[in-house]
Design an enzyme around this catalytic site. Structure first.
Site, PDB file in Angstrom:
ATOM      1  N   ASP A 111       0.792  -1.246   0.000  1.00 37.15           N
ATOM      2  CA  ASP A 111       0.000   0.000   0.000  1.00 37.15           C
ATOM      3  C   ASP A 111       0.821   1.292   0.000  1.00 37.15           C
ATOM      4  O   ASP A 111       0.506   2.236   0.754  1.00 37.15           O
ATOM      5  CB  ASP A 111      -0.965   0.011   1.198  1.00 37.15           C
ATOM      6  CG  ASP A 111      -1.982  -1.135   1.164  1.00 37.15           C
ATOM      7  OD1 ASP A 111      -1.919  -1.958   0.240  1.00 37.15           O
ATOM      8  OD2 ASP A 111      -2.822  -1.195   2.079  1.00 37.15           O
ATOM      9  N   ASP A 132      -4.441  -0.725  -1.744  1.00 33.52           N
ATOM     10  CA  ASP A 132      -5.722  -0.600  -1.081  1.00 33.52           C
ATOM     11  C   ASP A 132      -6.656   0.024  -2.119  1.00 33.52           C
ATOM     12  O   ASP A 132      -6.285   1.026  -2.765  1.00 33.52           O
ATOM     13  CB  ASP A 132      -5.547   0.316   0.146  1.00 33.52           C
ATOM     14  CG  ASP A 132      -6.503   0.018   1.267  1.00 33.52           C
ATOM     15  OD1 ASP A 132      -6.782  -1.168   1.549  1.00 33.52           O
ATOM     16  OD2 ASP A 132      -6.975   0.987   1.906  1.00 33.52           O
ATOM     17  N   HIS A 141     -10.744   0.744  -2.769  1.00 34.01           N
ATOM     18  CA  HIS A 141     -12.108   0.656  -2.241  1.00 34.01           C
ATOM     19  C   HIS A 141     -13.124   1.344  -3.149  1.00 34.01           C
ATOM     20  O   HIS A 141     -12.818   2.397  -3.735  1.00 34.01           O
ATOM     21  CB  HIS A 141     -12.187   1.366  -0.890  1.00 34.01           C
ATOM     22  CG  HIS A 141     -11.283   0.828   0.172  1.00 34.01           C
ATOM     23  ND1 HIS A 141     -11.271  -0.487   0.568  1.00 34.01           N
ATOM     24  CD2 HIS A 141     -10.367   1.454   0.974  1.00 34.01           C
ATOM     25  CE1 HIS A 141     -10.398  -0.647   1.553  1.00 34.01           C
ATOM     26  NE2 HIS A 141      -9.827   0.511   1.809  1.00 34.01           N
ATOM     27  N   HIS A 188     -17.467   2.490   0.549  1.00 39.15           N
ATOM     28  CA  HIS A 188     -16.950   1.337   1.302  1.00 39.15           C
ATOM     29  C   HIS A 188     -17.368   1.386   2.773  1.00 39.15           C
ATOM     30  O   HIS A 188     -17.412   2.461   3.383  1.00 39.15           O
ATOM     31  CB  HIS A 188     -15.422   1.284   1.194  1.00 39.15           C
ATOM     32  CG  HIS A 188     -14.836  -0.009   1.647  1.00 39.15           C
ATOM     33  ND1 HIS A 188     -14.057  -0.112   2.768  1.00 39.15           N
ATOM     34  CD2 HIS A 188     -14.959  -1.260   1.137  1.00 39.15           C
ATOM     35  CE1 HIS A 188     -13.698  -1.380   2.924  1.00 39.15           C
ATOM     36  NE2 HIS A 188     -14.232  -2.095   1.947  1.00 39.15           N
ATOM     37  N   HIS A 243     -10.621   6.889   1.613  1.00 40.84           N
ATOM     38  CA  HIS A 243      -9.251   6.808   1.095  1.00 40.84           C
ATOM     39  C   HIS A 243      -9.177   5.730   0.023  1.00 40.84           C
ATOM     40  O   HIS A 243      -9.983   4.802   0.010  1.00 40.84           O
ATOM     41  CB  HIS A 243      -8.267   6.468   2.235  1.00 40.84           C
ATOM     42  CG  HIS A 243      -8.531   5.111   2.825  1.00 40.84           C
ATOM     43  ND1 HIS A 243      -9.483   4.905   3.795  1.00 40.84           N
ATOM     44  CD2 HIS A 243      -7.989   3.894   2.567  1.00 40.84           C
ATOM     45  CE1 HIS A 243      -9.514   3.622   4.109  1.00 40.84           C
ATOM     46  NE2 HIS A 243      -8.634   2.975   3.374  1.00 40.84           N
ATOM     47  N   LYS A 249      -6.864  -4.913  -3.102  1.00 42.43           N
ATOM     48  CA  LYS A 249      -7.647  -5.505  -2.012  1.00 42.43           C
ATOM     49  C   LYS A 249      -8.566  -4.445  -1.426  1.00 42.43           C
ATOM     50  O   LYS A 249      -8.289  -3.252  -1.497  1.00 42.43           O
ATOM     51  CB  LYS A 249      -6.713  -6.060  -0.940  1.00 42.43           C
ATOM     52  CG  LYS A 249      -5.819  -4.988  -0.353  1.00 42.43           C
ATOM     53  CD  LYS A 249      -4.848  -5.538   0.653  1.00 42.43           C
ATOM     54  CE  LYS A 249      -3.960  -4.465   1.217  1.00 42.43           C
ATOM     55  NZ  LYS A 249      -4.672  -3.378   1.922  1.00 42.43           N
ATOM     56  N   CYS A 282      -2.034  -2.646   7.616  1.00 47.85           N
ATOM     57  CA  CYS A 282      -1.941  -3.576   6.481  1.00 47.85           C
ATOM     58  C   CYS A 282      -0.658  -4.391   6.483  1.00 47.85           C
ATOM     59  O   CYS A 282      -0.674  -5.559   6.091  1.00 47.85           O
ATOM     60  CB  CYS A 282      -2.139  -2.818   5.175  1.00 47.85           C
ATOM     61  SG  CYS A 282      -3.867  -2.272   5.008  1.00 47.85           S
TER      62      CYS A 282
HETATM   63  C1  VGL Z   1      -4.680   0.753   5.697  1.00 48.42           C
HETATM   64  C2  VGL Z   1      -6.267   1.655   7.078  1.00 48.42           C
HETATM   65  C3  VGL Z   1      -7.236   1.507   6.107  1.00 48.42           C
HETATM   66  C4  VGL Z   1      -3.249   0.358   5.504  1.00 48.42           C
HETATM   67  C5  VGL Z   1      -5.639   0.584   4.717  1.00 48.42           C
HETATM   68  O1  VGL Z   1      -2.798   0.277   4.337  1.00 48.42           O
HETATM   69  O2  VGL Z   1      -2.561   0.121   6.526  1.00 48.42           O
HETATM   70  N1  VGL Z   1      -5.002   1.279   6.882  1.00 48.42           N
HETATM   71  N2  VGL Z   1      -6.900   0.966   4.934  1.00 48.42           N
HETATM   72 ZN    ZN Z   2      -8.328   0.935   3.366  1.00 49.70          ZN
END
Ligand code: VGL
Ligand code: ZN
Length: 206
Positions: A11, A49, A51, A55, A84, A109, A154
């Site tokens: 990510d 990441d 979404h 979401h 995000h 994902k 993550c």
């Molecule tokens: C993440 C919060 C929400 C991450 C992703 O990449 O750590 N944290 N979505």
């Molecule tokens: Zn996320």
């Protein structure tokens, strides 16, 4: 690096870097280091990441709720985040300063509106697979090295699941940055140690 090792870059996206929708402090500082680590690995997997705009992990999907509050969902507790990494938006892209042309796979994902997915292996319902375990297994990969954002979400969930799927897992600590929400970083390191995840520094010369 040995043939049976792979680097998972988790990510590294503008929304998790300063100025982004869910900025991780100093998140972009790891990018030059990751760019130097990646050529040591024949197999590099990048995750995104990714979404839908409505979401279930977004506070905006729950009237009256604010970002960073917790709610209970059918699969368990869920942190509510600022919106995000909305699919197709610039904040969801791979960070433009990532320079890993030989990356073999890009895994997205979090695309199911109803289920979050911190982990690169399993969604938050702990049942839906991304397919990454089978992909790695079919390549003969046994050892995973993890870096990216965020250490305590993550990266941590991916490393823990890597162990659960039978891989050796090592987090390259200086190639990660954390959100650290209400002690989440210390809690994550404790869980990771219990799961047998190793923790190293890159020890690369500048
Ligand atoms: C993440 C919060 C929400 C991450 C992703 O990449 O750590 N944290 N979505
Ligand atoms: Zn996320």
């Amino acid at each position: 690096m040995q043939k049976h090792a792979a680097l998972l870059v988790i990510d590294v996206q503008p929304d998790f870097c300063p100025g982004g929708a869910l900025a991780v402090p100093d998140g972009d500082a790891i990018i030059p280091l990751i760019n130097r680590l990646a050529p040591r690995f024949e197999t590099v997997i990048l995750t995104q990441d990714w979404h839908p705009a409505d979401h279930i992990s977004f506070a905006s999907s729950h009237p009256g709720k604010q970002p960073f509050e917790m709610i209970e969902l059918p699969y368990g507790p869920q942190v509510l985040w600022p919106s995000h990494c909305v699919m197709g938006t610039p904040g969801a892209a791979l960070h433009p300063e990532l320079d890993i042309p030989h990356a073999r796979m890009i895994l997205r994902k979090g695309g199911n509106r109803l289920v979050d997915s911190y982990s690169a292996f399993l969604e938050a319902d702990r049942a839906s697979k991304t397919g990454l375990d089978g992909y790695l297994r079919s390549l003969g990969i046994t050892d995973l090295y993890l870096c990216g954002l965020a250490t305590d979400f993550c990266v941590a969930w991916s490393a823990e699941d890597a162990r659960a799927f039978g891989f050796n897992a090592t987090i390259i600590e200086d190639a990660c940055r954390a959100i650290d929400l209400n002690g989440s970083l210390a809690a994550a390191w404790a869980k990771l140690a219990a799961a047998g995840v190793a923790r190293i520094s890159s020890t690369l010369p500048a």
